[in-house]
Design a protein around this motif. Structure first.
Motif, PDB file in Angstrom:
ATOM      1  N   UNK A  80      -8.417   4.875  -1.196  1.00  0.00           N
ATOM      2  CA  UNK A  80      -9.171   5.450  -0.112  1.00  0.00           C
ATOM      3  C   UNK A  80      -8.448   6.720   0.453  1.00  0.00           C
ATOM      4  N   UNK A  81      -9.222   7.501   1.537  1.00  0.00           N
ATOM      5  CA  UNK A  81      -8.407   8.503   1.876  1.00  0.00           C
ATOM      6  C   UNK A  81      -8.638   8.606   3.504  1.00  0.00           C
ATOM      7  N   UNK A 131      -3.463   5.116  -0.491  1.00  0.00           N
ATOM      8  CA  UNK A 131      -4.437   5.658   0.770  1.00  0.00           C
ATOM      9  C   UNK A 131      -3.880   7.267   0.364  1.00  0.00           C
ATOM     10  N   UNK A 132      -4.585   8.155   0.274  1.00  0.00           N
ATOM     11  CA  UNK A 132      -4.278   9.630   0.560  1.00  0.00           C
ATOM     12  C   UNK A 132      -4.793  10.219   1.667  1.00  0.00           C
ATOM     13  N   UNK A 133      -3.592  10.862   2.194  1.00  0.00           N
ATOM     14  CA  UNK A 133      -3.747  11.605   3.667  1.00  0.00           C
ATOM     15  C   UNK A 133      -3.524  13.093   3.457  1.00  0.00           C
ATOM     16  N   UNK A 163     -13.675  17.088  -0.159  1.00  0.00           N
ATOM     17  CA  UNK A 163     -13.654  17.219  -2.047  1.00  0.00           C
ATOM     18  C   UNK A 163     -12.233  17.130  -2.745  1.00  0.00           C
ATOM     19  N   UNK A 164     -11.117  17.690  -2.079  1.00  0.00           N
ATOM     20  CA  UNK A 164     -10.049  17.354  -2.934  1.00  0.00           C
ATOM     21  C   UNK A 164      -9.688  15.943  -3.008  1.00  0.00           C
ATOM     22  N   UNK A 165      -9.718  15.108  -1.676  1.00  0.00           N
ATOM     23  CA  UNK A 165      -9.390  14.052  -1.621  1.00  0.00           C
ATOM     24  C   UNK A 165     -10.111  13.063  -2.611  1.00  0.00           C
ATOM     25  N   UNK A 166     -11.656  13.316  -2.722  1.00  0.00           N
ATOM     26  CA  UNK A 166     -12.432  12.606  -3.408  1.00  0.00           C
ATOM     27  C   UNK A 166     -11.882  12.296  -5.082  1.00  0.00           C
ATOM     28  N   UNK A 167     -11.372  13.679  -5.115  1.00  0.00           N
ATOM     29  CA  UNK A 167     -10.683  13.960  -6.606  1.00  0.00           C
ATOM     30  C   UNK A 167      -9.490  13.031  -6.980  1.00  0.00           C
ATOM     31  N   UNK A 218       0.810  -1.145  -0.055  1.00  0.00           N
ATOM     32  CA  UNK A 218      -0.049   0.051   0.163  1.00  0.00           C
ATOM     33  C   UNK A 218       0.732   1.284   0.044  1.00  0.00           C
ATOM     34  N   UNK A 219       0.440   2.220  -0.917  1.00  0.00           N
ATOM     35  CA  UNK A 219       1.099   3.501  -0.947  1.00  0.00           C
ATOM     36  C   UNK A 219       0.390   4.430  -0.319  1.00  0.00           C
ATOM     37  N   UNK A 220       1.108   5.041   0.671  1.00  0.00           N
ATOM     38  CA  UNK A 220       0.400   6.136   1.559  1.00  0.00           C
ATOM     39  C   UNK A 220       0.754   7.422   1.290  1.00  0.00           C
ATOM     40  N   UNK A 221       0.036   8.095   0.394  1.00  0.00           N
ATOM     41  CA  UNK A 221       0.463   9.400  -0.071  1.00  0.00           C
ATOM     42  C   UNK A 221       0.127  10.522   0.488  1.00  0.00           C
TER      43      UNK A 221
END
Length: 659
Positions: free
Chosen positions: A580-581, A536-538, A563-567, A505-508
């Motif tokens: 996911x985020x 996974x965006x953080x 909203x930014x994470x959804x994009x 998993x890449x946690x970005x």
């Protein structure tokens, strides 16, 4: 252990979403009068003295000075009340000059304000220690400068706890000053009430004689010189308009009431002290202030049951003056960081000055103002005559620019505002008065300290232009990156990718949906092709002074981050990977990221944290101080927890061409 000690000294973190927090932190008019008005009120400890001594043998002119001093206080206060109504979000002289005159006058006013607030702290602490140490034995005088550093450190700790906490602690000192000085001024005038008609006649006679001897121009120059060099009396009036943001709603009403409290108390105290000098025939005594001589003269012979109480009353009054000057330093710690925060939004100073601490104060600004004040005290050795000159010049520069901006505003609004002429007159006359004081003070005192403050302010303004130029160049670089990467023509996935529980998993770590985050994702795909099926965006919604205005703003910030994470999720899915985020809102970016990442490495198998970081072709202290080194900071934190962090550089060339 460190965290427990920190919480004990400055208090624990505050809840950003507590609906009562903004109301709890805001000040009602009375406490705003204490926290902000003390700066103006404390100037009565040295402003009237400077004006009276400058008259020399022409002491009869002091009566005219009393009238003009009171009128000037109310004139400048009325002008700044109009500024409060036009700029209810605060910002004071910087925002007024920027909005009404343009960015260049704005940064000049802002630079003058920042230096002025540093000097507010310096002169208040130095003068307060002078008063306190006047009661101590001679050998103790060598400890005065170290004591000034201790007081600055104590005020820093008070302000790190929060605005309201610091004001509450200092309120008894403020009230002690008000009570003691009001009583003595009333007594000092009342005991000579029967002589007032004779004083008026003597003043008219002496003025006529002086005019006959020196001419009208000569007498006018003597009077204007004394009036200008007593300009320190008005130096704290702008503090309320600069600090409107910390006032209780409705802010305009609270601000105007606070301004009325401050103007009335300052006019009464400064004008009353100057009148008492004249009525009681006070003369300068070596080693004493005129106030000390006045209080001793007024209380001489006071007894209760045969016990002399005059010395005790004088001691209490002078100690209250010294302590109030410490309270006055609050204006520098309250408004200085807020001015820096406003300038940080416009990229004149490093953006970190806009950030809040866990206690919801502008911590970086508080430390910067305290450190700069300590440097000034070390350079001047706490010399009051030098500090007063340095202090006054910047104050009246800001005054004049603000008044000119408001006068121009009323001219532009003359067709829409029915009462524009009256309001224009207030600001125009105010600009003439403050501009006159500025010119005379600078000309007379240029070689006696004026050049120092002009040089320091000029250097700060030049630095501001260099900082803004750098930020603009970087922003152009990022804009080019955004234009290239945010509109990539990626196909829609045939089906939504699913989580691969056994895959890496890449946690970005990302901010807003922009080229920097997209560049990081694409670099991962390029360096590790098809290796990471899970992303996974953080992100952290960083709460600063721009967002911290109410719970509604907190929810708006939360919605923007989500909203930014959804994009980012949509972008990753078009790349064919599961995504996911996670996010949080907070005031400490690194702490929040560390907490989220620490939880994620327990939730996912084989995790790796990735972060993008701007890397400049010519890395130096200047570029490091202007930009978050978030990636490197979180890498250092997580490395010692056994979590691997890969920093992916985004190169910024000297010519600003994207990597």
């Amino acid at each position: 252990m460190f965290n427990k000690l920190r919480d004990l000294v400055i208090g624990g973190p505050r809840n950003l979403f507590d609906p009562r927090i903004h109301q709890h932190l805001a000040l009602i008019a009375f406490f705003a009068w204490v926290g902000l008005g003390s700066d103006g009120l404390s100037s009565s400890c040295y402003g009237p003295q400077a004006a009276f001594l400058e008259l020399g043998a022409h002491r009869h002119l002091a009566l005219y000075l009393v009238v003009l001093m009171v009128l000037t206080v109310f004139l400048i206060s009325a002008s700044y009340s109009q500024i409060i109504a036009q700029f209810p979000s605060g910002g004071g002289g910087y925002l007024v000059a920027t909005k009404l005159l343009g960015p260049v006058p704005g940064v000049i006013s802002g630079g003058a304000l920042v230096v002025d607030y540093v000097l507010t702290i310096s002169i208040s602490v130095a003068t307060g220690c002078d008063a306190i140490f006047s009661f101590l034995p001679g050998p103790w005088q060598g400890w005065k400068l170290p004591a000034e550093f201790v007081v600055v450190g104590w005020l820093i700790l008070l302000n790190l706890r929060g605005v309201k906490e610091s004001v509450l602690i200092l309120t008894p000192i403020f009230l002690g000053f008000i009570v003691s000085h009001t009583a003595l001024i009333i007594y000092g005038v009342a005991r000579h009430a029967s002589h007032l008609p004779a004083l008026l006649a003597d003043t008219a006679r002496d003025t006529h004689a002086a005019t006959s001897q020196l001419g009208l121009l000569g007498v006018t120059l003597i009077f204007l010189r004394a009036f200008s060099l007593g300009g320190g009396t008005y130096t704290g009036i702008e503090a309320v308009s600069n600090g409107v943001v910390i006032l209780r709603e409705p802010r305009v009403h609270t601000g105007r009431r606070t301004m009325l409290y401050m103007a009335t108390s300052l006019a009464f105290t400064a004008g009353g002290i100057l009148l008492c000098y004249l009525l009681n025939d006070v003369h300068f005594e070596a080693g004493k202030t005129l106030n000390a001589s006045l209080w001793e003269l007024l209380t001489a012979g006071w007894h209760i049951g045969g016990v002399p109480i005059g010395p005790a009353v004088v001691a209490f009054t002078l100690v209250s003056e010294g302590a109030l000057l410490f309270v006055a330093a609050q204006a520098g710690f309250l408004d200085g960081p807020r001015t820096l925060a406003a300038m940080a939004v416009d990229e004149w100073v490093p953006k970190r000055f806009n950030h809040l601490s866990e206690r919801l104060v502008t911590q970086n600004g508080i430390f910067a103002m305290g450190a700069a004040a300590a440097v000034v005290l070390a350079y001047t050795r706490g010399a009051l005559d030098l500090l007063v000159v340095m202090y006054s010049i910047n104050v009246f520069l800001t005054f004049t620019l603000s008044q000119l901006g408001m006068a121009r505003h009323w001219v532009q609004r003359r067709h829409d505002e029915p009462h524009w002429a009256r309001r224009f007159a207030i600001n125009a006359i105010g600009a003439i008065v403050t501009g006159t004081i500025l010119v005379i003070t600078t000309a007379l005192k240029f070689e006696e300290g004026g050049w120092i403050t002009l040089t320091a302010t000029g250097a700060f303004i030049v630095l501001c232009f260099a900082i803004r130029r750098h930020y603009r160049r970087v922003r152009m670089h990022l804009w080019s990156l955004d234009q290239t990467l945010t509109n990539l023509p990626l196909p829609e996935p045939p089906a939504e990718p699913e989580l691969n529980p056994d895959g890496p998993t890449a946690i970005v770590l990302v901010e807003s949906f922009a080229g920097l985050g997209i560049h990081t994702v694409l670099s991962i795909q390029r360096l590790f092709p098809r290796h990471y099926p899970n992303f996974v965006f953080v992100s952290v919604g960083l709460v600063d002074t721009a967002q911290f205005k109410g719970v509604d703003e907190m929810h708006a910030l939360e919605q923007k981050v989500r909203s930014d994470l959804e994009r980012y999720l949509g972008f990753a899915q078009r790349l064919g990977v599961y995504a996911e985020y996670r996010f949080a809102l907070g005031t400490d970016l690194i702490d929040e990221l560390e907490g989220i990442c620490s939880n994620l490495v327990k939730e996912f198998r084989r995790p790796m944290v990735f972060a993008g970081q701007l890397v400049f072709q010519r890395e130096n202290l200047f570029t490091r101080s202007l930009h978050h080194e978030t990636a490197f900071s979180i890498q250092r934190r997580l490395q010692f927890k056994g979590v691997q962090v890969v920093v992916l550089p985004i190169r910024v060339w000297e010519g600003m061409q994207s990597a």
